[in-house]
Design an enzyme around this catalytic site. Structure first.
Site, PDB file in Angstrom:
ATOM      1  N   GLY A 253       0.770  -1.230   0.000  1.00  0.00           N
ATOM      2  CA  GLY A 253       0.000   0.000   0.000  1.00  0.00           C
ATOM      3  C   GLY A 253       0.801   1.279   0.000  1.00  0.00           C
ATOM      4  N   GLU A 287       4.208  -6.642   1.987  1.00  0.00           N
ATOM      5  CA  GLU A 287       3.831  -7.038   0.628  1.00  0.00           C
ATOM      6  C   GLU A 287       3.774  -5.813  -0.289  1.00  0.00           C
ATOM      7  OE1 GLU A 287       0.662 -10.522   1.979  1.00  0.00           O
ATOM      8  OE2 GLU A 287      -0.047  -8.503   1.542  1.00  0.00           O
ATOM      9  N   GLY A 289       3.966  -3.624  -3.547  1.00  0.00           N
ATOM     10  CA  GLY A 289       3.933  -3.834  -4.990  1.00  0.00           C
ATOM     11  C   GLY A 289       4.340  -2.542  -5.681  1.00  0.00           C
ATOM     12  N   ARG A 290       3.403  -1.597  -5.665  1.00  0.00           N
ATOM     13  CA  ARG A 290       3.622  -0.310  -6.321  1.00  0.00           C
ATOM     14  C   ARG A 290       4.921   0.374  -5.879  1.00  0.00           C
ATOM     15  NH1 ARG A 290      -0.829   2.560  -8.063  1.00  0.00           N
ATOM     16  NH2 ARG A 290      -2.079   1.289  -6.664  1.00  0.00           N
ATOM     17  N   TYR A 330      -8.986   4.364 -12.515  1.00  0.00           N
ATOM     18  CA  TYR A 330      -8.777   5.000 -11.206  1.00  0.00           C
ATOM     19  C   TYR A 330      -8.655   6.517 -11.292  1.00  0.00           C
ATOM     20  CZ  TYR A 330      -6.917   0.291 -10.098  1.00  0.00           C
ATOM     21  OH  TYR A 330      -6.712  -1.040  -9.938  1.00  0.00           O
ATOM     22  N   CYS A 357     -11.974   1.856 -29.272  1.00  0.00           N
ATOM     23  CA  CYS A 357     -13.300   2.431 -29.512  1.00  0.00           C
ATOM     24  C   CYS A 357     -14.117   2.507 -28.230  1.00  0.00           C
ATOM     25  CB  CYS A 357     -14.023   1.619 -30.580  1.00  0.00           C
ATOM     26  SG  CYS A 357     -13.097   1.667 -32.120  1.00  0.00           S
ATOM     27  N   GLU A 358     -13.707   3.403 -27.358  1.00  0.00           N
ATOM     28  CA  GLU A 358     -14.378   3.665 -26.080  1.00  0.00           C
ATOM     29  C   GLU A 358     -14.087   5.107 -25.712  1.00  0.00           C
ATOM     30  OE1 GLU A 358     -16.107   1.615 -24.032  1.00  0.00           O
ATOM     31  OE2 GLU A 358     -15.679  -0.285 -25.032  1.00  0.00           O
TER      32      GLU A 358
HETATM   33  C1  LIG Z   1      -2.425  -5.572  -4.094  1.00  0.00           C
HETATM   34  C2  LIG Z   1      -1.979  -6.059  -2.778  1.00  0.00           C
HETATM   35  C3  LIG Z   1      -0.739  -5.669  -2.267  1.00  0.00           C
HETATM   36  C4  LIG Z   1       0.147  -4.668  -2.938  1.00  0.00           C
HETATM   37  O1  LIG Z   1      -0.368  -3.388  -2.917  1.00  0.00           O
HETATM   38  P1  LIG Z   1       0.521  -2.143  -3.350  1.00  0.00           P
HETATM   39  O2  LIG Z   1      -0.346  -0.986  -3.140  1.00  0.00           O
HETATM   40  O3  LIG Z   1       0.877  -2.336  -4.789  1.00  0.00           O
HETATM   41  O4  LIG Z   1       1.722  -2.131  -2.483  1.00  0.00           O
HETATM   42  C5  LIG Z   1      -0.337  -6.235  -1.073  1.00  0.00           C
HETATM   43  N1  LIG Z   1      -1.103  -7.125  -0.413  1.00  0.00           N
HETATM   44  C6  LIG Z   1      -2.310  -7.511  -0.874  1.00  0.00           C
HETATM   45  C7  LIG Z   1      -3.101  -8.496  -0.104  1.00  0.00           C
HETATM   46  C8  LIG Z   1      -2.784  -6.995  -2.066  1.00  0.00           C
HETATM   47  O5  LIG Z   1      -3.979  -7.359  -2.517  1.00  0.00           O
END
Ligand SMILES: *Cc1c(COP(=O)(O)O)cnc(C)c1O
Length: 435
Positions: A253, A287, A289-290, A330, A357-358
């Site tokens: 997150g 966890e 990601g971004r 988003y 085409c949207e």
């Molecule tokens: C999508 C997700 C993440 C990663 O979120 P980011 O905002 O990209 O860091 C981590 N844990 C869970 C359970 C997710 O669904």
């Protein structure tokens, strides 16, 4: 005080390893134009250094507690990116059997894989147990039962974490807020507690962790702290009742820079969180990601036409919502940079739109850009996360190529899709086959 990087971001001349040298846009030590000329557009270009550095920033900030950092691979699951992070010691956060397959193909140690998601199928659960993953993050009571039954049939003892929903508003886009009370994700604390009380009903499970992931693109520490406080109180009460907690998974997150955000740094984040955690016995899991890949990638697209109407200037480009859905899904903002910066050129206001085409097929609206010409490539910044991984073949458009830059070299890490690949797997039933 603003850092050098912040100033350069403000001036639009650098975002981590994407920067101008003279007029030319570079990724690390490679001129972006050079990649575009050989690989074509649309193309995603990733900086190995930016991605690895972001992993290291987080690992370093929390080194005193040696967390397990499971990169959330749904953000970008290209094998080369997974391998880059695995080589740094990262584990992976997966959400499907397909991601498990990718994770294993990339060589991830199954003992560093955590598996989240509200809709795991029996087949996916079985694959993950057979692979020997570290933990399931469980999102409902029926899912807990399903994992238990599969574990029992395989005669395995399986570790699970309960994903709790702390009822915290992360102040982010509604579609990426996951920790509010009305969300489909996680268990409320009472339900989670009731599971611990009844844990004997699940002899094939070791219910030993708490997981919380409240949303995405969160730029301040406050929602995390709120969630953590609630979760720590919950864990303390569980421990008092004699339930041992071995893992606390704080999810992902962490927000990044898209335009003028000033997201907390990994160090600031650690400084706020670590004192609350103190010397607890559980292992921390993250966890992200971004945070790892978001600023590590750009999408380069070519202007096909410039169309002027009485209301608007449209730059019609060769990448569409099928390549990058974030702006329309988003309402997200991606900075747009020219490959050749020319301060002398006039600035105009453009809508940058794709060929799909949207009406929702836009990449940017009402954006001040240096005057663009047909044939000119443009770079959309901060496209490393939820870019390619959310792309589709809508309008029968082959998906973009992906390139990984490392220092002076670049590597095509995914070929552009071909037309033949578009129809792979399709079958004409016999009644439609011409004799
Ligand atoms: C999508 C997700 C993440 C990663 O979120 P980011 O905002 O990209 O860091 C981590 N844990 C869970 C359970 C997710 O669904």
């Amino acid at each position: 005080m603003a850092s050098v990087l912040e100033k350069e971001i403000k001036k639009g001349i650098r975002l981590h390893d994407f920067y101008y040298l003279g007029k030319d846009l570079y990724c690390e030590k490679v001129r972006v134009r050079e990649i575009v000329e050989s690989v074509g557009t649309p193309v995603y270009i990733y900086s190995h250094r930016t991605i690895v550095e972001h992993y290291r920033k987080l690992a370093k900030a929390f080194r005193s507690v040696r967390p397990l950092i499971c990169y959330s691979m749904k953000a970008n699951s290209n094998l080369a990116i997974l391998k880059s992070l695995i080589a740094e010691g990262a584990g992976l956060d997966i959400v499907s059997g397909g991601e498990l397959y990718r994770a294993l193909r990339a060589g991830c140690d199954p003992a560093k894989i955590v598996y989240a998601g509200v809709g795991k199928t029996k087949a996916e659960i079985e694959e993950a147990i057979r692979a020997g993953i570290l933990l399931f993050n469980v999102e409902s009571v029926p899912e807990l039962g399903a994992i238990h039954r599969v574990a029992q049939s395989l005669k395995k003892k399986v570790q699970v974490s309960l994903r709790v929903n702390p009822g915290v508003d992360p102040n982010t886009h509604a579609y990426i807020a996951t920790g509010k009370a009305e969300s489909k994700f996680g268990l409320d604390l009472d339900t989670a507690h009731a599971i611990f009380v009844k844990r004997e009903e699940y002899p094939s499970l070791s219910i030993c962790g708490i997981h919380v992931h409240i949303g995405s693109q969160i730029v301040t520490g406050e929602p995390f702290i709120k969630a953590l406080r609630k979760v720590l109180i919950f864990i303390a009460s569980l421990e008092k009742e004699g339930y041992a907690i071995r893992y606390l998974n704080l999810g992902g997150g962490l927000g990044i820079i898209y335009s003028d955000e000033r997201p907390q740094t990994a160090d600031e984040f650690a400084k706020e969180l670590l004192p609350l955690i103190g010397k607890k016995k559980f292992r921390l899991i993250f966890e992200p990601g971004r945070f790892i890949v978001g600023n590590g990638g750009i999408l380069v697209t070519k202007v096909l036409y410039v169309k002027q109407t009485t209301m608007k200037n449209f730059a019609i480009v060769d990448a569409g919502m099928n390549d990058l859905i974030r702006p329309t899904l988003y309402d997200s903002h991606h900075e747009i940079w020219s490959l050749e910066k020319d301060e002398k050129k006039k600035k105009w206001v453009y809508d940058v739109v794709g060929p799909v085409c949207e009406s929702g097929d836009f990449l940017a609206r009402d954006r001040h850009l240096q005057e663009v010409q047909a044939g000119e490539p443009l770079a959309l910044l901060s496209a490393g996360a939820y870019g390619f991984s959310m792309s589709s073949n809508y309008n029968a458009r082959p998906r973009a190529a992906e390139v990984l830059v490392k220092g002076k070299e670049y590597f095509v890490v995914r070929k552009r899709e071909t037309y033949e690949e578009l129809i792979r797997g399709e079958r004409i039933p016999s009644f439609l086959q011409s004799k």
